[in-house]
Every structure is written in structure tokens, then in C-alpha cells.
Enzyme design. Sequence first.
Site, PDB file in Angstrom:
ATOM      1  N   ARG A  21       0.898  -1.251  -0.061  1.00 52.52           N
ATOM      2  CA  ARG A  21      -0.078  -0.071  -0.268  1.00 52.52           C
ATOM      3  C   ARG A  21       0.853   1.369  -0.075  1.00 52.52           C
ATOM      4  NH1 ARG A  21      -5.524  -0.307   1.242  1.00 52.52           N
ATOM      5  NH2 ARG A  21      -6.379  -2.094   0.734  1.00 52.52           N
ATOM      6  N   ARG A  25      -2.927   6.857   0.471  1.00 52.41           N
ATOM      7  CA  ARG A  25      -3.545   8.679   1.355  1.00 52.41           C
ATOM      8  C   ARG A  25      -2.442   9.056   2.308  1.00 52.41           C
ATOM      9  NH1 ARG A  25      -9.185   5.594   2.783  1.00 52.41           N
ATOM     10  NH2 ARG A  25      -7.548   4.095   3.269  1.00 52.41           N
ATOM     11  N   ARG A  34      -5.561  11.907  -6.640  1.00 50.29           N
ATOM     12  CA  ARG A  34      -6.749  11.286  -6.500  1.00 50.29           C
ATOM     13  C   ARG A  34      -8.001  12.459  -6.633  1.00 50.29           C
ATOM     14  NH1 ARG A  34      -9.382   8.660  -1.310  1.00 50.29           N
ATOM     15  NH2 ARG A  34     -10.060  10.711  -1.011  1.00 50.29           N
ATOM     16  N   ASP A  71      -6.705  -1.915  -7.701  1.00 51.46           N
ATOM     17  CA  ASP A  71      -7.074  -2.903  -6.460  1.00 51.46           C
ATOM     18  C   ASP A  71      -7.339  -4.042  -6.897  1.00 51.46           C
ATOM     19  OD1 ASP A  71      -8.207  -1.687  -3.616  1.00 51.46           O
ATOM     20  OD2 ASP A  71      -9.607  -3.171  -4.489  1.00 51.46           O
ATOM     21  N   TYR A 148     -15.042 -11.274  -0.809  1.00 53.74           N
ATOM     22  CA  TYR A 148     -15.873  -9.992  -1.002  1.00 53.74           C
ATOM     23  C   TYR A 148     -17.015 -10.127  -1.961  1.00 53.74           C
ATOM     24  CZ  TYR A 148     -12.300  -6.811   0.902  1.00 53.74           C
ATOM     25  OH  TYR A 148     -11.631  -6.331   1.709  1.00 53.74           O
TER      26      TYR A 148
HETATM   27  O1  CP3 Z   1       0.084  -1.381  -2.555  1.00 53.80           O
HETATM   28  C1  CP3 Z   1      -0.139  -0.486  -3.518  1.00 53.80           C
HETATM   29  O2  CP3 Z   1       0.293   0.751  -3.207  1.00 53.80           O
HETATM   30  C2  CP3 Z   1      -0.954  -0.578  -4.656  1.00 53.80           C
HETATM   31  C3  CP3 Z   1      -2.400  -0.401  -4.611  1.00 53.80           C
HETATM   32  C4  CP3 Z   1      -3.438  -1.322  -3.845  1.00 53.80           C
HETATM   33  C5  CP3 Z   1      -4.377  -0.844  -3.422  1.00 53.80           C
HETATM   34  N1  CP3 Z   1      -5.196  -1.817  -2.772  1.00 53.80           N
HETATM   35  C6  CP3 Z   1      -5.069   0.564  -3.469  1.00 53.80           C
HETATM   36  C7  CP3 Z   1      -5.914   0.976  -2.566  1.00 53.80           C
HETATM   37  C8  CP3 Z   1      -3.399  -2.666  -3.554  1.00 53.80           C
HETATM   38  C9  CP3 Z   1      -2.171  -3.672  -3.782  1.00 53.80           C
HETATM   39  C10 CP3 Z   1      -4.343  -3.020  -2.978  1.00 53.80           C
HETATM   40  C11 CP3 Z   1      -4.707  -4.289  -2.373  1.00 53.80           C
HETATM   41  C12 CP3 Z   1      -6.079  -4.645  -1.729  1.00 53.80           C
HETATM   42  N2  CP3 Z   1      -7.293  -3.933  -1.958  1.00 53.80           N
HETATM   43  C13 CP3 Z   1      -6.154  -5.519  -0.699  1.00 53.80           C
HETATM   44  C14 CP3 Z   1      -5.066  -6.548  -0.288  1.00 53.80           C
HETATM   45  C15 CP3 Z   1      -3.987  -6.156   0.322  1.00 53.80           C
HETATM   46  C16 CP3 Z   1      -4.481  -5.716   1.990  1.00 53.80           C
HETATM   47  O3  CP3 Z   1      -4.449  -4.565   2.516  1.00 53.80           O
HETATM   48  O4  CP3 Z   1      -4.913  -6.739   2.444  1.00 53.80           O
HETATM   49  C17 CP3 Z   1      -7.604  -5.387  -0.134  1.00 53.80           C
HETATM   50  C18 CP3 Z   1      -8.097  -6.361   0.644  1.00 53.80           C
HETATM   51  C19 CP3 Z   1      -8.420  -4.533  -1.086  1.00 53.80           C
HETATM   52  C20 CP3 Z   1      -9.514  -4.066  -0.931  1.00 53.80           C
HETATM   53  C21 CP3 Z   1      -9.658  -2.784  -0.548  1.00 53.80           C
HETATM   54  N3  CP3 Z   1      -9.414  -1.568  -1.414  1.00 53.80           N
HETATM   55  C22 CP3 Z   1     -10.042  -2.081   0.775  1.00 53.80           C
HETATM   56  C23 CP3 Z   1     -10.574  -3.142   1.895  1.00 53.80           C
HETATM   57  C24 CP3 Z   1     -10.357  -0.783   0.484  1.00 53.80           C
HETATM   58  C25 CP3 Z   1     -10.625   0.168   1.563  1.00 53.80           C
HETATM   59  C26 CP3 Z   1      -9.556   0.532   2.383  1.00 53.80           C
HETATM   60  C27 CP3 Z   1      -9.578   1.969   2.992  1.00 53.80           C
HETATM   61  O5  CP3 Z   1      -9.030   2.211   3.892  1.00 53.80           O
HETATM   62  O6  CP3 Z   1     -10.674   2.466   2.853  1.00 53.80           O
HETATM   63  C28 CP3 Z   1      -9.598  -0.402  -0.887  1.00 53.80           C
HETATM   64  C29 CP3 Z   1      -9.316   1.040  -1.298  1.00 53.80           C
HETATM   65  C30 CP3 Z   1      -8.025   1.316  -1.640  1.00 53.80           C
HETATM   66  N4  CP3 Z   1      -7.114   0.478  -2.295  1.00 53.80           N
HETATM   67  C31 CP3 Z   1      -7.269   2.327  -1.535  1.00 53.80           C
HETATM   68  C32 CP3 Z   1      -6.114   2.486  -2.105  1.00 53.80           C
HETATM   69  C33 CP3 Z   1      -4.781   3.312  -2.251  1.00 53.80           C
HETATM   70  C34 CP3 Z   1      -7.697   3.420  -0.528  1.00 53.80           C
HETATM   71  C35 CP3 Z   1      -8.642   4.341  -1.527  1.00 53.80           C
HETATM   72  C36 CP3 Z   1      -8.670   5.841  -1.481  1.00 53.80           C
HETATM   73  O7  CP3 Z   1      -9.405   6.242  -0.440  1.00 53.80           O
HETATM   74  O8  CP3 Z   1      -7.947   6.512  -2.210  1.00 53.80           O
END
Ligand code: CP3
Length: 340
Positions: A21, A25, A34, A71, A148
Site C-alpha cells: 500500500r 493516502r 486522486r 485494486d 468479497y
Molecule cells: O500497494 C499499493 O500501493 C498498490 C495499490 C493497492 C491498493 N489496494 C490501493 C488502494 C493494492 C495492492 C491493494 C490491494 C487490496 N485492496 C487488498 C489486499 C491487500 C490488503 O490490504 O490486505 C485488499 C483487501 C483490497 C480491498 C480494498 N481496497 C479495501 C478494503 C479498500 C478500502 C480501504 C480503506 O482504507 O478505505 C480499498 C481501497 C484502496 N485500495 C485504497 C487504495 C490506495 C484507498 C482508496 C482511497 O481512498 O484513495
Amino acid sequence: MIFIDACLGKKTPYTPVWMMRQAGRYLPQYMKVRNSAGDFLSLCKKPEFAAEVTLQPVDILGVDAAILFSDILVVPLEMGMDLRFVAGEGPLFSNPILTKEDVDALEVAKAAKQLEYVYQSIKLTRERLADDKALIGFCGAPWTLATYMIEGGGTKTYGKVKKLLYSNPDFLHQVLAKVTEVLKLYLEGQIQSGVNAVQIFDSWANALEEEAFFEFSWRYVQDICSFLKGKYPHIPIIVFPKGVSGYLDKIDGEFDVFGVDWSTPIKLAKEKLGNRYVLQGNMEPTRLYSKKAINEGVEHIANIMQNSRHIFNLGHGILPDISVENAKYFIDLVHQKTKI
Ligand code: CP3
């Protein structure tokens, strides 16, 4: 590329490091892009913007690898499910998988094609990324994605998907098999577009008891690994089944790197897997709140892994309220401490 050498178990001048990640943010530069892209999904769908945020952590922090900005949930989205990200609630599917008709309606070949915007992001990023930095592609593991898709969003109990697991396992296997087929095509598309390694995220692996983990999660991950290794043996594969420290003895498969989550003692992972796989991980992400805690965390892991094949990382994703200063401190410290 130092990162790829390390994935393949070769000696490197220092231990490469990146953070799960890492594009996100906590970076003001990310928030800026974004906001101009619209929302999070629009950002994922606009290659020009996605490439920009993919490169940010490399420029700002000096990490050794970039991870594609996207994602794991764009896969079910393009299989035909309606996905929204709701502030404070996380991802939501308005039409979760309930019936056989729902499973039959899921697209496979078309989904892999519709993910073209991801392939474009990869091409743009690879063009702009320095030659000595790796680009990591990724997907979610079938089990995590199916969870999911069936729950309709995040869950604390896994009630719906586990009810299926024990009452109608064949149905769950059908969903998993279909997702697996898309993921093979999707990772293949990512590799053909220029990623140098891939990581498979199984964030919900720890929801399963041992037997169920191997039947409903791991065997599908192994299937994807074998498929990719048969066609692209030079592309390193990283697996990250989160929270399976109790099952390490039975972990096996055609991958190169095992991602260790923060709840698994790295010493234990080294004993069980270190002679067969390169290990990646696993500093507790909240140590990034304190420089003292970073010093202790890095020291501890570096001492245990000093003569073993290792890639530094956090043991799960970086949190949005971590300071950029501390994130950079962590990356610099790893480079400095592991230099030979
Ligand atoms: O790692 C990176 O920088 C690359 C991008 C990446 C994102 N999500 C960007 C993202 C990767 C590799 C993921 C994987 C992901 N997404 C997983 C597996 C890894 C883990 O954390 O266990 C999972 C379970 C998801 C599903 C997901 N996507 C969730 C639960 C959320 C909400 C999280 C939150 O805190 O709101 C997301 C959104 C998401 N994916 C964001 C980012 C940068 C936040 C979006 C934003 O508000 O800008």
C-alpha cells in the site's frame, strides 16, 4: 534489478525494500492526483493518473520496487459486479453472489479484456520507471475475492461465505474456479504489458481453519502459480497468505517469495520456509508511528535474516496517517543497515 535478483535468491549489495500500500493516502501527492481524477475507481481506470501515483513512492521514498496502482476488486468489477467505495465503509458490491445464475453470469474472457486500463497503466509506468527499479503486478487470491463477492463487502464473521463453505462447497468451488480462470488471464496480461514480478494477496487466508485453507484457498493459488511458471518461468511470484503461521509446514508450490505477515514471527518463517523460499516482510506497520519503534523493528528483522534470502517490507499495508518522514526513515534505515 536488485529487487528481482533478491526474488530469485541471488546475492544483492543490500536488502531491497518496498511497502504494501505504498501508493496511498499518507502521501499528499497521492491525495492531489486522486482528487483531480475524481474518485478512487476513476483513478484506477485512468492510466495516466494511475502511472503517476505508482511512481510517487519510488521518487519520494526511494523504494526498490513500484507496485502497480490498482485494486484487487477491479477483477470482480469487470466480471460484471457493481462495485462502489463508500467513505468510512470500504468496498461494497450491490449485487453479491447468491445463486447459480449469479455465478453463470460472471464474465471470464471478457473480464480479462475489460481490464485493458490496467495493462495500459503498466505500459505507461514501465516506460517512465528507472531501469533498475522493478514493477510489481498483483491480484487478490481467489478466496479473498470470492469472500468479497459473496459477502458483498468487508466482513467480521465471514458468515455468508463460510455458510456456503460448509453447506454447499461445490457452489463455492464453482465461484473460486471461475475467479481463478480470470486471474490467470489477468496476470498473464500484466506480464505481457511489462510487470517484472507479481504478488498474490490473500488477505482473508486467516479466516480459514487448516483443512479449509488448503482446500478453498491455497490450492487455487498453487494452480495460478503453476500456470504462470509454465509460461513465464523468469517472472518471480510472491504469495502473501495473511495470518497462516500455524500452517507453514504444509506450504508448498511453484512460487519464489513467501510474504510473511506481521503476526508471524520472522524466525519461525525462516525455520519453516527459509531454505525453500525467499522471505518478504514483515515489520509491524504501526511501528512507523515512532522512529524508535522503527529502529527496533528493523534491527530485529535484519539480525534474524542477515544470512538468509530476504526482501524487506511491512507485515501488512501502511496506514493513511503515517508521516512521510517516518516512511522514508524506514526505507533509508533498511538500506543503510543491510549494506554489505
Ligand atoms: O500497494 C499499493 O500501493 C498498490 C495499490 C493497492 C491498493 N489496494 C490501493 C488502494 C493494492 C495492492 C491493494 C490491494 C487490496 N485492496 C487488498 C489486499 C491487500 C490488503 O490490504 O490486505 C485488499 C483487501 C483490497 C480491498 C480494498 N481496497 C479495501 C478494503 C479498500 C478500502 C480501504 C480503506 O482504507 O478505505 C480499498 C481501497 C484502496 N485500495 C485504497 C487504495 C490506495 C484507498 C482508496 C482511497 O481512498 O484513495
